[in-house]
Design an enzyme around this catalytic site. Structure first.
Site, short mmCIF file in Angstrom:
data_model
loop_
_atom_site.label_atom_id
_atom_site.label_comp_id
_atom_site.label_asym_id
_atom_site.label_seq_id
_atom_site.Cartn_x
_atom_site.Cartn_y
_atom_site.Cartn_z
CG ASP A 229 52.25 56.38 -3.22
OD1 ASP A 229 52.94 55.51 -3.75
OD2 ASP A 229 52.27 56.62 -1.99
N GLY A 256 54.44 61.72 -5.62
CA GLY A 256 54.57 60.29 -5.50
C GLY A 256 54.59 59.82 -4.05
CG HIS A 257 55.77 55.81 -1.50
ND1 HIS A 257 54.52 55.55 -0.97
CD2 HIS A 257 56.65 55.08 -0.75
CE1 HIS A 257 54.64 54.69 0.04
NE2 HIS A 257 55.91 54.41 0.20
CD1 TRP A 258 59.64 58.12 -0.22
CD2 TRP A 258 61.31 58.60 -1.64
NE1 TRP A 258 60.52 57.07 -0.20
CE2 TRP A 258 61.56 57.33 -1.06
CE3 TRP A 258 62.22 59.11 -2.56
CZ2 TRP A 258 62.68 56.57 -1.37
CZ3 TRP A 258 63.34 58.35 -2.88
CH2 TRP A 258 63.56 57.11 -2.28
#
Length: 277
Positions: A229, A256-258
């Site tokens: 992330d 990552g972030h999603w």
């Protein structure tokens, strides 16, 4: 019936705001899904790969929080997403949610809801949530992803929207043209949201948590975080799981972030298991 944006789209008028939601599924067990803070963010853009699966077991409500999506604009000083969620539940006749699920900013709201309204939620689930404090091991200031997010609010061109979607993921193949276009179109349709967010930069944190109150959360809590992330370092979820007594953390590599988009199948499976399905 296929579950699409249009087939699930509706508006709910609460005592304070006109709130847009995407609702699918049925039954007495209700799950609310709360998106993150990026420009063009909506409940549907964050959770379109998760809603159909969860809707086989629950009444699922993905919310555009006030200040985002097709919901009413709100200034940074007037933002109170926990109260907004409680008001929405009142209007929808939901006394207690089976779960509140939140990504990033929505994760912060989920945690706050857990200690501000403990009687109204059974379980909490977050992905990529900030712990509301500075990182112990990372560099000070905005992360790479937050810098791109700020850039997107100030200069929401299609090129910058693509840069935003790519920094949110580990594998850029998930930064699809469809997702980039949807975010860009939502920003163009509601420039007032961008202005209100920019006006609040440096004046109020997007995620505000009281650590002493976080420790009082009694709801079983599942935290997800991507090891890669670039927006919110995974250390934040480590901190949250050290504070919330009945919690567990699933840390996923090459993510990552999603997380709910990049690892949708894993996310959906783990959520259903956690919720007893």
């Amino acid at each position: 019936m296929d579950i699409t944006y249009d087939s699930t789209s509706k508006f709910v008028q609460t005592s304070k705001h006109r709130i847009h939601i995407n609702e699918a599924g049925s039954g007495s067990e209700v799950v609310f899904m709360l998106h993150g803070s990026g420009p063009g963010a909506t409940g549907w853009s964050n959770f379109s790969q998760n809603i159909p699966v969860l809707a086989e077991h629950f009444r699922v409500i993905a919310v555009d929080m006030p200040g985002w999506g097709e919901s009413d604009p709100v200034t940074y000083s007037g933002r109170d997403h926990c109260t907004d969620l409680a008001d929405l539940m009142d209007e929808l006749g939901v006394d207690k949610a089976a779960a509140v699920i939140g990504n990033s900013m929505g994760g912060g709201t989920t945690v706050r809801f857990g200690y501000e309204h403990p009687e109204r939620v059974e379980k909490l689930i977050t992905m990529g949530s900030s712990s509301g404090s500075a990182s112990l091991f990372g560099a000070a200031g905005f992360t790479e992803g937050l810098k791109v997010l700020q850039k997107g609010y100030r200069n929401p061109t299609p090129e910058v929207m693509r840069e935003l979607v790519e920094v949110m993921t580990f594998d850029s193949s998930f930064a699809t043209d469809e997702l980039v276009q949807a975010r860009a179109e939502m920003v163009a349709a509601h420039p007032e949201h961008n202005k209100n967010f920019i006006d609040g930069t440096g004046k109020r944190a997007v995620v505000e948590l009281d650590f002493a109150k976080v420790r009082t959360i009694t709801a079983p809590t599942l935290l997800f975080h991507g090891r890669d992330d670039r927006v919110v370092p995974f250390e934040h979820s480590l901190r949250l799981t050290s504070l919330i007594p009945d919690s567990r953390l699933l840390l996923i590599n090459r993510c990552g972030h999603w997380l709910q988009i990049e690892h949708a199948e894993e996310f959906n499976r783990q959520v259903l298991h956690f919720l007893g399905k």
